[in-house]
Enzyme design. Structure first.
Site, mmCIF file in Angstrom:
data_model
loop_
_atom_site.group_PDB
_atom_site.id
_atom_site.type_symbol
_atom_site.label_atom_id
_atom_site.label_comp_id
_atom_site.label_asym_id
_atom_site.label_seq_id
_atom_site.Cartn_x
_atom_site.Cartn_y
_atom_site.Cartn_z
ATOM 1 N N ASP A 84 0.960 -1.485 -0.201
ATOM 2 C CA ASP A 84 0.102 -0.502 0.556
ATOM 3 C C ASP A 84 0.143 1.209 0.016
ATOM 4 O O ASP A 84 2.055 1.587 0.583
ATOM 5 C CB ASP A 84 -0.673 -0.183 1.709
ATOM 6 C CG ASP A 84 -2.074 1.235 1.405
ATOM 7 O OD1 ASP A 84 -2.432 2.023 0.212
ATOM 8 O OD2 ASP A 84 -2.785 0.283 2.536
ATOM 9 N N TRP B 213 -4.906 -8.682 -3.925
ATOM 10 C CA TRP B 213 -6.119 -8.148 -4.437
ATOM 11 C C TRP B 213 -6.428 -7.562 -3.016
ATOM 12 O O TRP B 213 -7.234 -8.828 -2.346
ATOM 13 C CB TRP B 213 -6.722 -8.752 -4.804
ATOM 14 C CG TRP B 213 -7.924 -7.602 -5.557
ATOM 15 C CD1 TRP B 213 -9.259 -7.946 -4.614
ATOM 16 C CD2 TRP B 213 -8.429 -7.733 -6.985
ATOM 17 N NE1 TRP B 213 -10.630 -7.396 -5.514
ATOM 18 C CE2 TRP B 213 -9.499 -7.021 -6.386
ATOM 19 C CE3 TRP B 213 -7.883 -7.771 -7.905
ATOM 20 C CZ2 TRP B 213 -10.474 -7.168 -7.597
ATOM 21 C CZ3 TRP B 213 -8.888 -6.567 -9.250
ATOM 22 C CH2 TRP B 213 -9.731 -7.104 -8.770
ATOM 23 N N ASP B 214 -6.560 -6.648 -2.095
ATOM 24 C CA ASP B 214 -7.027 -6.634 -0.977
ATOM 25 C C ASP B 214 -8.234 -5.733 -1.034
ATOM 26 O O ASP B 214 -8.742 -5.270 -2.352
ATOM 27 C CB ASP B 214 -5.531 -5.452 -0.449
ATOM 28 C CG ASP B 214 -5.735 -5.130 1.484
ATOM 29 O OD1 ASP B 214 -6.699 -5.828 1.559
ATOM 30 O OD2 ASP B 214 -5.573 -4.946 1.455
ATOM 31 N N ASN C 170 -10.353 -3.555 2.613
ATOM 32 C CA ASN C 170 -10.117 -3.509 3.764
ATOM 33 C C ASN C 170 -10.770 -3.129 4.781
ATOM 34 O O ASN C 170 -11.118 -2.178 5.343
ATOM 35 C CB ASN C 170 -8.757 -2.481 4.397
ATOM 36 C CG ASN C 170 -7.675 -2.882 3.576
ATOM 37 O OD1 ASN C 170 -7.354 -4.572 4.329
ATOM 38 N ND2 ASN C 170 -7.062 -2.728 3.220
ATOM 39 N N CYS D 132 -6.596 -11.082 -0.053
ATOM 40 C CA CYS D 132 -7.010 -10.318 1.178
ATOM 41 C C CYS D 132 -8.025 -9.981 1.485
ATOM 42 O O CYS D 132 -8.042 -8.668 0.560
ATOM 43 C CB CYS D 132 -5.666 -9.296 0.964
ATOM 44 S SG CYS D 132 -5.012 -8.638 2.091
ATOM 45 N N ASP E 202 -3.518 -10.133 9.503
ATOM 46 C CA ASP E 202 -2.453 -9.749 9.197
ATOM 47 C C ASP E 202 -1.656 -10.025 10.973
ATOM 48 O O ASP E 202 -0.648 -9.447 11.074
ATOM 49 C CB ASP E 202 -2.889 -8.406 9.826
ATOM 50 C CG ASP E 202 -3.696 -7.538 8.296
ATOM 51 O OD1 ASP E 202 -2.517 -8.267 7.635
ATOM 52 O OD2 ASP E 202 -3.623 -6.388 8.714
HETATM 53 C C1 DGJ Z 1 -4.763 -5.289 5.017
HETATM 54 C C2 DGJ Z 1 -3.748 -5.790 4.823
HETATM 55 O O1 DGJ Z 1 -3.816 -7.179 5.319
HETATM 56 C C3 DGJ Z 1 -2.418 -5.983 5.125
HETATM 57 O O2 DGJ Z 1 -1.001 -7.603 5.092
HETATM 58 C C4 DGJ Z 1 -1.799 -4.335 4.366
HETATM 59 O O3 DGJ Z 1 -1.769 -4.666 2.729
HETATM 60 C C5 DGJ Z 1 -2.724 -3.684 4.506
HETATM 61 N N1 DGJ Z 1 -3.957 -4.214 4.126
HETATM 62 C C6 DGJ Z 1 -2.017 -2.379 3.538
HETATM 63 O O4 DGJ Z 1 -2.981 -1.485 3.837
#
Ligand code: DGJ
Length: 723
Positions: free
Chosen positions: A348, A458-459, A461, A505, A527
């Site tokens: 990121d 490919w995240d 969040n 991810c 994480d």
């Molecule tokens: C969440 C992911 O699980 C991390 O490994 C990392 O890529 C962060 N996002 C980056 O914002």
């Protein structure tokens, strides 16, 4: 005796039997393989004969292949439709069935590949003018049967689908132990147990993702019966219902797309298909795990990646977070080359003007302040050093502080006139909107091309909230249409770049499921990289997903030694996530030796057959696993103790999967935190090892990792080789 016809679907070790009687179909048996269906007519009645008899009076005892509202048994139904006539009642009568070879591709959803054959059963509700089609797809090599449903509205009027699960199975008896996997961020897939003796147990995700809270994988077990296991090839909201019925003394299992907010308008001539669910029956949990791993590797992960060894990577995230520039990244890469890393991953913060998590999602152009020559030039420099290059993206999101949002506020998932909920300062993109899907496909394809990525992380969040799309007539379709949009994007991008290794991810492991794995052969597990916690996370994940699919890294943040971290992380797609430029020479040498060890045993570690020995979720604080190759000539065991070891009884570890008749060399991995005389090596007969006859009394002698944050966490790797 009443006439009925019987269909038996076999896998290598199991049978599923259907009894077709008149307009009704029952799943009369699912369990260990039957050599035939004739016989034991002790009471003059074939055991597979329908319980329905000549009328539908006996509906209560039927192990029906589907259930609907108002069908007489008042249990949770597979399907619920508000018909055009205003009723909720459907009676789908059997029409015909056919067996076709292979599987049936699904148009918009991921499904398992390389199937043996598929049984398609068709039913019709004459009053509602709706057809129901059931697909039972057999993967004999791993005892898996995949099941899905399809509704076709042949009438002129719209109907509203309130529920369509993927799978219904009714098993004999009640009181099954349900084993399922739950957690949160940093605590994904912890094993939980509950016995279902009466009433219904509901497992579910309503976050918009398959979620860390409840994974769609679960098992039902009973002593003397065995273990039934279920999973879903889907990444969004899901629901599993396990209902113990006192009257029938059966347990009904339903699993599929969640009906939370579901109201799918099915117009005349349209069809609606459920995701594919999978089920298997085995004698033990250990066998379930073996078969689920086989299934994922042979029928979920794309063929090109099924046995492709995964490179050792260095990811900059925990080493730099947002604070990097090209110089720093090249310095990291230089050290990475020295210790034997093969893939450098830029995480990121490389795009827009992103220096923290408050901005730039959606602006997938280079952050020239950090990367003066741009992403392509950085990737070239990294490749010139002998490393592969990988890149992080979070395509499903939008920051309000972004050019994309300024130009297209309507792309965000938000309800006009209502303040949206922000998580990590970000909103989700409205992937229901085809224009937004096209935007994502174009932008992300451009990033991949620009840097010639070998690997893409490919995240995703945040959870969903404020579900709304200006392009959607009917809000009851939002959650599922989001998934359809997401799958369209992912399918298109992965087809455009068939050689790129994708890792999914979601704030760690918030979307670890077979749907994502169908397109992306591995997923970041969590994480949480502190090994004491990670043992539980990895063991929980390994119940259903193979080592090669589990991203597992050594990171810097906990005080635990590098060696303990490695012992845990090497049971997966392995890498490092730390500032290697800040490591001492001694630490770099430790990592170098670890990478050599990993590369030497990589194929075994990633693709060997995994057996759980002791579970971290048990009472004795031990966790142990063994990974054995196909011909049993090699194996690696991971041994872990988390409780106080002083004065404990001699520790004995029963291995499994080794050749009883062979001799093995037994070599503990040398660790930098262990004196040489604590390193065990010797020879042993396979049966002696398999029966736990070797005492490892001093296995953890000299352990350095007795630290407050990890209790007495101690781990060892033992390598066995046939001699
Ligand atoms: C969440 C992911 O699980 C991390 O490994 C990392 O890529 C962060 N996002 C980056 O914002």
């Amino acid at each position: 005796m009443l006439n009925c016809s019987i269909i038996k679907l076999d896998t290598l070790n199991t049978s599923l039997v259907f009894t077709i009687y008149g307009k009704n179909v029952e799943l009369t048996y699912y369990g260990s393989k039957l050599s035939g269906t004739d016989g034991f007519a002790v009471d003059g009645r074939n055991p597979f004969e329908s319980e329905w008899g000549a009328s539908n009076d006996h509906y209560f005892t039927a192990k029906a292949s589907y259930s609907s509202v108002g069908d007489g048994n008042a249990m949770e139904p597979l399907v619920s439709i508000l018909n055009a006539d205003g009723s909720f009642v459907n009676r789908f009568g059997y029409v015909k069935h056919e067996m076709v070879s292979g599987g049936e591709e699904m148009s918009a959803l991921p499904c398992a590949h390389s199937a043996d054959r598929t049984l398609i059963i068709e039913y019709y509700d004459d009053v509602a003018d709706i057809a129901l089609k059931q697909y039972y797809t057999v993967f004999s090599d791993c005892d898996v049967i995949a099941v899905r449903q399809q509704l076709i509205n042949n009438g002129k009027d719209c109907v509203s689908v309130k529920r369509l699960f993927s799978l219904q199975l009714e098993i004999d008896g009640t009181g099954y132990k349900c084993v399922s996997f739950h957690g949160a961020w940093g605590r994904e897939r912890f094993r939980k147990e509950l016995t279902v003796s009466a009433g219904a147990l509901e497992l579910q995700s309503m976050t918009g993702h398959s979620s860390a809270m409840t994974n769609p994988f679960f098992m039902l077990e009973k002593r003397g019966v065995g273990a039934y296991a279920f999973n879903l090839i889907y990444s969004g909201n899901h629901k599993e219902l396990i209902e113990a019925q006192a009257f029938t003394d059966n347990t009904r299992v339903l699993t599929g797309l969640s009906d939370y907010c579901l109201d799918w308008i099915l117009k005349g001539g349209e069809s609606f298909e459920s995701p594919q669910a999978v089920m298997l029956f085995a004698d033990s949990e250990r066998e379930v795990t073996l078969q689920m791993h086989e299934f994922a590797m042979k029928h979920i992960v794309g063929r090109a990646f099924a046995d492709m060894e995964r490179p050792v990577l260095l990811n900059n995230w925990e080493g730099t977070y947002f604070n990097f520039n090209e110089k720093k990244l090249l310095a990291l890469a230089e050290k990475a080359v020295e210790i034997g890393v093969e893939l450098f991953v830029l995480d990121d913060g490389w795009f827009g003007h992103r220096d923290d998590d408050t901005s730039s999602l959606g602006d997938w152009y280079d952050n020239k302040r950090k990367l003066n020559g741009g992403l392509g030039s950085l990737a070239d420099k990294i490749r010139a050093m002998g490393l592969k290059f990988g890149i992080w993206v979070e395509p499903e999101m939008i920051s309000e502080d972004s050019d994309l949002f300024r130009a297209h506020p309507e792309y965000a998932m938000a309800i006009p006139g209502r303040e949206p909920i922000r998580r990590r300062h970000q909103l989700m993109l409205d992937l229901v909107n085809p224009e937004v899907q096209d935007y994502v496909i174009k932008e992300i394809s451009d990033v991949i091309e620009r840097c010639g990525a070998y690997y893409v992380k490919w995240d995703c969040n945040r959870f969903m909230s404020d579900m709304y799309s200006p392009t959607l007539e009917n809000p009851g379709e939002y959650f599922h249409r989001y998934e359809l949009g997401l799958y369209r994007i992912i399918k298109e991008i992965t087809q455009r770049f068939p050689e790129v290794l994708f890792e999914s991810c979601s704030s760690g492991g918030n979307r670890f499921d077979l749907g994502m794995l169908r397109y992306m052969p591995q997923a970041w597990c969590s994480d949480m990289t502190e090994p004491g916690h990670r043992v539980s996370i990895q063991e929980g994940t390994l119940y259903a997903y193979p080592q090669s699919a589990i991203g597992a890294h050594v990171a810097a943040w906990s005080n635990t030694s590098f060696e303990t971290k490695f012992n845990v992380a090497c049971i997966g797609a392995f890498g490092y996530e730390l500032d290697v430029t800040a490591c001492s020479e001694a630490e770099l040498q430790v990592m170098k030796a670890q990478i050599e060890y990993y590369k030497e045993h990589r194929h075994l570690l990633q693709f060997g057959r995994y057996f759980r020995l002791d579970s971290i979720f048990g009472d004795d604080g031990k966790s142990s696993w063994i990974i054995v190759n196909d011909d049993k000539s090699e194996a690696i065991a991971f041994l872990c103790a988390t409780k106080e070891l002083n004065n404990s009884k001699p520790s004995k570890w029963s291995f499994t999967g080794l050749d009883d008749d062979a001799m093995y060399s037994v070599e503990m991995r040398r660790q930098a935190n262990l004196k040489d005389d604590f390193v065990i090596s010797g020879k042993a007969n396979g049966s002696v090892l398999n029966n736990g006859l070797i005492s490892f009394r001093d296995l953890f002698r000299g352990e350095a990792d007795r630290l407050p944050c990890t209790g007495t966490l101690a781990t060892r790797l033992i390598y066995f080789k046939k001699i």
